[in-house]
Write a protein that holds these residues in place. Structure first.
Motif, PDB file in Angstrom:
ATOM      1  N   THR A 219       0.867  -1.376  -0.074  1.00 15.85           N
ATOM      2  CA  THR A 219      -0.003  -0.296   0.070  1.00 15.85           C
ATOM      3  C   THR A 219       0.960   1.258   0.006  1.00 15.85           C
ATOM      4  O   THR A 219       1.972   1.365   0.364  1.00 15.85           O
ATOM      5  N   ASP A 220       0.329   2.302  -0.522  1.00 15.53           N
ATOM      6  CA  ASP A 220       1.047   3.627  -0.448  1.00 15.53           C
ATOM      7  C   ASP A 220       0.267   4.429   0.719  1.00 15.53           C
ATOM      8  O   ASP A 220       0.633   5.492   1.100  1.00 15.53           O
ATOM      9  N   ARG A 221      -0.583   4.028   1.571  1.00 19.97           N
ATOM     10  CA  ARG A 221      -1.063   4.626   2.795  1.00 19.97           C
ATOM     11  C   ARG A 221      -0.913   3.698   4.015  1.00 19.97           C
ATOM     12  O   ARG A 221      -2.086   3.340   4.555  1.00 19.97           O
ATOM     13  N   GLU A 223       0.226   4.235   7.061  1.00 22.48           N
ATOM     14  CA  GLU A 223      -0.086   4.807   8.385  1.00 22.48           C
ATOM     15  C   GLU A 223      -1.510   4.681   8.551  1.00 22.48           C
ATOM     16  O   GLU A 223      -2.057   4.225   9.579  1.00 22.48           O
ATOM     17  N   ALA A 224      -2.465   4.910   7.642  1.00 20.34           N
ATOM     18  CA  ALA A 224      -3.780   4.838   7.775  1.00 20.34           C
ATOM     19  C   ALA A 224      -4.416   3.532   7.801  1.00 20.34           C
ATOM     20  O   ALA A 224      -5.321   3.171   8.519  1.00 20.34           O
ATOM     21  N   ASP A 274      -7.681   2.332   1.262  1.00 21.01           N
ATOM     22  CA  ASP A 274      -6.720   2.264   0.164  1.00 21.01           C
ATOM     23  C   ASP A 274      -7.345   1.434  -0.869  1.00 21.01           C
ATOM     24  O   ASP A 274      -6.705   0.211  -0.865  1.00 21.01           O
TER      25      ASP A 274
END
Length: 309
Positions: A219-221, A223-224, A274
């Motif tokens: 994923t590129d997100r 933290e979330a 995501d």
């Protein structure tokens, strides 16, 4: 004397609690296997290879009792294993199981129906494989082995590097062919079915049911996604950096384990944060260490300890 002293040093000290546990598994497993031999394998002359199959052939042509035949065939194999493998405790446990099992086969045969409990050969192959696999799996749990093709396979694996599973199939396959020559090819084919089912059953008993799901998320997100997984699923999450080989773009890989009922919730959580994330879910048998929490299904927790999450 020096050799004996070296072995005493090697096997000391003894963990008595673990030893009692191992021998309990060995005893129960051997009991199940001897009952299985007398109610399924011996009456039908079907066996999944091994010294059990060879003992059926020996009994057929010489009249030697099946248990005694297995003991005679196993004794040189145990000596060979001790010489080649040298794992003292393992071979002591194997000797215990082999002697208890082979003597028990002849003893319990007096109290069990000589014709078995079913006449159908397919049922014999299926349930004989299941019961034999349960017994063998318990023996492996006790860190032992019934002497026979297992010792030969292990020695050849050490000497040649060939995967032990392939050696098992090859050696037991030769025994089943010998059974076919002695009792007919129909029984040899049923023996192959029993061998296959026994392998599945022993693996299931030894490794346990596949109840854990192993999850990788690219994923590129991170933290979330990671925060929502810890909040909604109450699992620990590990992350590390990765690079796409095709795009050469930097991504973050998240790793965690969840129970089967939580898989759908996991997918929903990742999709919410995501939708473009790449998710891979595999099977596992057990976990230890790390953050261990009860499954929560779709019910969110009231509070989460951020330090342990």
């Amino acid at each position: 004397m020096a050799t004996l002293q070296s072995y005493v040093k090697r096997v000391s000290p003894i963990n008595w609690r673990e030893t009692l546990r191992n021998y309990a598994f060995l005893t129960i497993g051997a009991l199940i296997m001897m009952v299985n031999f007398n109610i399924f394998m011996a009456p039908s002359n079907i066996a999944p290879g091994g010294v059990g199959g060879l003992s059926l052939i020996l009994n057929h042509y010489t009249g030697i009792s099946r248990g005694l035949g297995m003991l005679l065939l196993s004794t040189p194999l145990i000596a060979l294993g001790f010489w080649q493998l040298g794992r003292f405790r393992f071979l002591v446990r194997t000797l215990y199981v082999t002697v208890f099992y082979t003597i028990g086969v002849d003893v319990t045969a007096r109290f069990l129906p000589t014709g078995g409990i079913v006449d159908d050969l397919l049922l014999t192959a299926i349930y004989g494989g299941v019961l034999g696999g349960i017994g063998y799996g318990l023996v492996i749990h006790g860190r032992g082995m019934v002497s026979g093709t297992g010792i030969i396979s292990r020695i050849l694996q050490v000497k040649t590097g060939i995967p032990i599973s392939q050696l098992y199939v090859a050696i037991d396959g030769f025994v089943i062919i010998a059974l076919g020559l002695a009792f007919g090819w129909e029984r040899a084919l049923y023996g192959m079915i029993m061998l296959f089912i026994m392998g599945l059953a022993s693996d299931y008993v030894f490794e346990g049911p596949s109840v854990v799901r192993i999850v990788f998320i690219v994923t590129d997100r991170p933290e979330a996604v990671g925060a929502m997984m810890m909040e909604r699923l109450r699992v620990g999450v590990t992350r590390w950096s990765g690079e796409g080989m095709y795009t050469q773009a930097e991504h973050t890989i998240l790793f965690c384990t969840v129970t089967r009922p939580d898989v759908e919730l996991l997918r929903q959580v990742v999709a919410e944060i995501d939708p473009a994330a790449f998710v891979v879910i595999g099977q596992g048998h057990q976990t230890s260490g790390g953050v261990v929490r009860p499954p929560v299904f779709s019910k969110p927790p009231e509070a989460v300890d951020s330090e342990t999450a």
